[in-house]
Design a protein around this motif. Sequence first.
Motif, PDB file in Angstrom:
ATOM      1  N   PRO A  36       0.889  -1.015   0.074  1.00  0.00           N
ATOM      2  CA  PRO A  36       0.038  -0.049  -0.058  1.00  0.00           C
ATOM      3  C   PRO A  36       0.877   1.255   0.028  1.00  0.00           C
ATOM      4  N   LYS A  37       0.420   2.493  -0.799  1.00  0.00           N
ATOM      5  CA  LYS A  37       1.263   3.420  -0.691  1.00  0.00           C
ATOM      6  C   LYS A  37       0.329   4.595  -1.509  1.00  0.00           C
ATOM      7  N   PRO A  38       0.535   5.812  -1.227  1.00  0.00           N
ATOM      8  CA  PRO A  38      -0.253   6.915  -1.941  1.00  0.00           C
ATOM      9  C   PRO A  38      -0.015   6.849  -3.271  1.00  0.00           C
ATOM     10  N   TYR A  39      -1.139   7.090  -4.124  1.00  0.00           N
ATOM     11  CA  TYR A  39      -1.172   7.147  -5.516  1.00  0.00           C
ATOM     12  C   TYR A  39      -0.119   8.198  -5.928  1.00  0.00           C
ATOM     13  N   VAL A  40       0.101   9.293  -5.321  1.00  0.00           N
ATOM     14  CA  VAL A  40       1.163  10.310  -5.647  1.00  0.00           C
ATOM     15  C   VAL A  40       2.432   9.788  -5.708  1.00  0.00           C
ATOM     16  N   ALA A  41       2.573   8.868  -4.432  1.00  0.00           N
ATOM     17  CA  ALA A  41       4.053   8.161  -4.434  1.00  0.00           C
ATOM     18  C   ALA A  41       4.374   7.266  -5.596  1.00  0.00           C
ATOM     19  N   MET A  42       3.120   6.526  -5.856  1.00  0.00           N
ATOM     20  CA  MET A  42       3.463   5.367  -7.134  1.00  0.00           C
ATOM     21  C   MET A  42       3.759   6.390  -8.407  1.00  0.00           C
ATOM     22  N   GLN A  43       3.076   7.700  -8.582  1.00  0.00           N
ATOM     23  CA  GLN A  43       3.276   8.514  -9.689  1.00  0.00           C
ATOM     24  C   GLN A  43       4.874   9.135  -9.696  1.00  0.00           C
ATOM     25  N   SER A  44       5.480   9.230  -8.460  1.00  0.00           N
ATOM     26  CA  SER A  44       6.667   9.741  -8.793  1.00  0.00           C
ATOM     27  C   SER A  44       7.819   8.493  -8.454  1.00  0.00           C
ATOM     28  N   MET A  45       7.507   7.353  -8.289  1.00  0.00           N
ATOM     29  CA  MET A  45       8.559   6.265  -7.984  1.00  0.00           C
ATOM     30  C   MET A  45       9.580   6.499  -8.844  1.00  0.00           C
ATOM     31  N   LEU A  46       9.438   6.655 -10.100  1.00  0.00           N
ATOM     32  CA  LEU A  46      10.544   6.442 -11.379  1.00  0.00           C
ATOM     33  C   LEU A  46      11.346   7.822 -11.419  1.00  0.00           C
ATOM     34  N   ASN A  47      10.906   8.932 -10.717  1.00  0.00           N
ATOM     35  CA  ASN A  47      11.709  10.117 -10.896  1.00  0.00           C
ATOM     36  C   ASN A  47      13.134  10.211 -10.835  1.00  0.00           C
ATOM     37  N   ALA A  48      13.513   9.734  -9.728  1.00  0.00           N
ATOM     38  CA  ALA A  48      15.197   9.543  -9.580  1.00  0.00           C
ATOM     39  C   ALA A  48      15.925   8.701 -10.650  1.00  0.00           C
ATOM     40  N   MET A  49      15.093   7.934 -11.473  1.00  0.00           N
ATOM     41  CA  MET A  49      15.777   7.174 -12.269  1.00  0.00           C
ATOM     42  C   MET A  49      15.690   8.177 -13.782  1.00  0.00           C
ATOM     43  N   GLU A  50      15.008   9.333 -13.824  1.00  0.00           N
ATOM     44  CA  GLU A  50      14.987  10.041 -14.915  1.00  0.00           C
ATOM     45  C   GLU A  50      15.589  11.519 -14.913  1.00  0.00           C
ATOM     46  N   PRO A  51      16.657  11.650 -14.390  1.00  0.00           N
ATOM     47  CA  PRO A  51      17.028  13.118 -14.612  1.00  0.00           C
ATOM     48  C   PRO A  51      17.399  13.881 -15.764  1.00  0.00           C
ATOM     49  N   LYS A  52      17.431  15.024 -15.729  1.00  0.00           N
ATOM     50  CA  LYS A  52      17.819  15.768 -17.098  1.00  0.00           C
ATOM     51  C   LYS A  52      19.099  15.688 -17.593  1.00  0.00           C
ATOM     52  N   TRP A  53      19.272  16.196 -18.644  1.00  0.00           N
ATOM     53  CA  TRP A  53      20.501  15.870 -19.382  1.00  0.00           C
ATOM     54  C   TRP A  53      21.047  14.747 -19.730  1.00  0.00           C
ATOM     55  N   LEU A  54      20.640  13.422 -19.355  1.00  0.00           N
ATOM     56  CA  LEU A  54      21.438  12.275 -19.536  1.00  0.00           C
ATOM     57  C   LEU A  54      21.072  11.960 -21.242  1.00  0.00           C
ATOM     58  N   HIS A  55      21.775  11.388 -21.802  1.00  0.00           N
ATOM     59  CA  HIS A  55      21.777  10.994 -23.371  1.00  0.00           C
ATOM     60  C   HIS A  55      20.605   9.821 -23.517  1.00  0.00           C
ATOM     61  N   ARG A  56      19.587  10.004 -24.362  1.00  0.00           N
ATOM     62  CA  ARG A  56      18.496   8.702 -24.462  1.00  0.00           C
ATOM     63  C   ARG A  56      18.240   8.779 -25.950  1.00  0.00           C
ATOM     64  N   TYR A  57      18.037   7.381 -26.200  1.00  0.00           N
ATOM     65  CA  TYR A  57      17.610   7.058 -27.645  1.00  0.00           C
ATOM     66  C   TYR A  57      16.765   5.987 -27.346  1.00  0.00           C
ATOM     67  N   TRP A  58      15.444   5.854 -27.830  1.00  0.00           N
ATOM     68  CA  TRP A  58      14.377   5.172 -27.495  1.00  0.00           C
ATOM     69  C   TRP A  58      13.712   4.612 -28.888  1.00  0.00           C
ATOM     70  N   LYS A  59      13.407   3.456 -28.942  1.00  0.00           N
ATOM     71  CA  LYS A  59      12.676   2.759 -30.002  1.00  0.00           C
ATOM     72  C   LYS A  59      11.735   1.919 -29.574  1.00  0.00           C
ATOM     73  N   ALA A  60      10.352   2.000 -30.000  1.00  0.00           N
ATOM     74  CA  ALA A  60       9.349   1.227 -29.293  1.00  0.00           C
ATOM     75  C   ALA A  60       8.137   1.102 -30.406  1.00  0.00           C
ATOM     76  N   GLU A  61       7.372   0.063 -30.020  1.00  0.00           N
ATOM     77  CA  GLU A  61       6.151  -0.457 -30.888  1.00  0.00           C
ATOM     78  C   GLU A  61       4.895  -0.560 -30.090  1.00  0.00           C
ATOM     79  N   PHE A  62       3.716  -0.478 -30.712  1.00  0.00           N
ATOM     80  CA  PHE A  62       2.748  -0.905 -30.190  1.00  0.00           C
ATOM     81  C   PHE A  62       2.497  -2.288 -30.538  1.00  0.00           C
ATOM     82  N   LEU A  63       1.977  -3.178 -29.646  1.00  0.00           N
ATOM     83  CA  LEU A  63       1.785  -4.674 -29.778  1.00  0.00           C
ATOM     84  C   LEU A  63       0.372  -5.093 -29.593  1.00  0.00           C
TER      85      LEU A  63
END
Length: 476
Positions: A314-341
């Motif tokens: 159990p956790k607050p919904y707002v905590a769930m929404q921010s769980m990944l923030n620390a893994m997503e800082p600005k200025w890192l270089h990123r290259y994504w490729k994705a498809e709907f399945l």
Amino acid sequence: MTITGIIELAGLDGGRIKLTSELLEDLDSRVQGRLLVADDQGWNDAVAIWNGMAARLPALVLQPASAHDVAAAVGFVREHGLLVSIKGGGHNIAGTSIAEAGLVLDMSGMREVAVDPDARLAQVGPGCLLGDVDQATQAHGLATVLGFVSETGVAGLTLGGGWGYLARRFGFTVDNLTEVEIVTADGAIRTANRDQHPELFWALRGGGGNFGVVTRFSFRLHEVGPMITGGLIIWSAERADEVLATYRDLTEQAPRELTAAAIVRLAPPAPFLPQVWHGKPIAGIQLCHSGANPEADLAGVRALGNPIVDLVGPKPYVAMQSMLNAMEPKWLHRYWKAEFLPGLSSEFLDAFRSSALRVTSPLSQSVIFHLAGALNDREDDDGAVGNRDARYIGGFNATWPPGAPSDPHVAWARDGWERIRPFSTGGNYVNFQLAEDDTTRTADAYGNNYQRLQRVKATYDPDNLFRVNRNIPPTA
């Protein structure tokens, strides 16, 4: 603002436009917001974007304080033929919020949220981040469909379609959009909904920033939280086949209140992971259950047993929404490729797993996210977003620090993508497109809705003023 001399800006025709200090002072006098040039206080924050690989520098930034400021700016841009872009949260991977050497409308000064709990509506400013909306709506036990990193901008997420942990229950973000206020290329401030300017409203529900500058969003809200059950369970990647098979079984029978994502990566040096696992291959399942009886629905995942860590609870919904923030800082270089399945065949899972385990950076990850549910209940032309046949989205998110060679990470993501493309619906998520992607890739994102989008573009922006985006060229 004090400017002396002349500033050169990129023009719509590819040339350079010289603006004198008198012209800039004229623009400054028309608006209440701040006009910034390099070295002004606040400049660095105004031009910072999330994907360092896509970083660019504008010549001028305007931070509007109102729709009237935006209208004045659009008029000025049109009059002088300037290249313009719109920055909400700056989180778009293609970096489309920054016009190189152009004028950026930085909407961060318009960050208000007004919640009407009785009508279950939220009025949201274009500079808001997801966390702003979640905090305001959760005060009333309400939420709308937003993404899963709370520092993402609402505007870009929404205009590209939008999805997150609540998409299975309530559809794409744009399925919950009821109205917008927008400044179109002619400088007019318009209200668009299903009754007023319905074709424009249709296009804005997925068509990106091609049609103007949205200055207010109105979202439908739903009862969610404030407590949910969620978190991450992680196993050794030696058990990746088991984990992915369990993930498929889980998602094929999960109620809409349960959303799950499968993740394969190298373990980050996070405090919740034993140090002995840092840098080693792992496989995990991220879970968010916003309904009743979560443990019964999670029994199959728990039955895998012997995880490295189990952070689901159990956790607050707002905590769930921010769980990944620390893994997503600005200025890192990123290259994504994705498809709907359309589903998760054994052949797809084999291709995904083998590609994921070839990962070249400890910051990268491979993800499958479950989408099936409410978004599939609508017709494909219910909003420009299309892709109503998508049940999952899967792909490879290459991430590495600035200064490191990019080639091995880009090659890893592209190779994985090529391996899973045969399993695609044929569609892709426009918000995950890169600056290098061409108009064919953009057209594929919209399928049968693309030509209709071109017609709406021709009506509301025939000169393609708003082109620094995943651009849809106008056609008659």
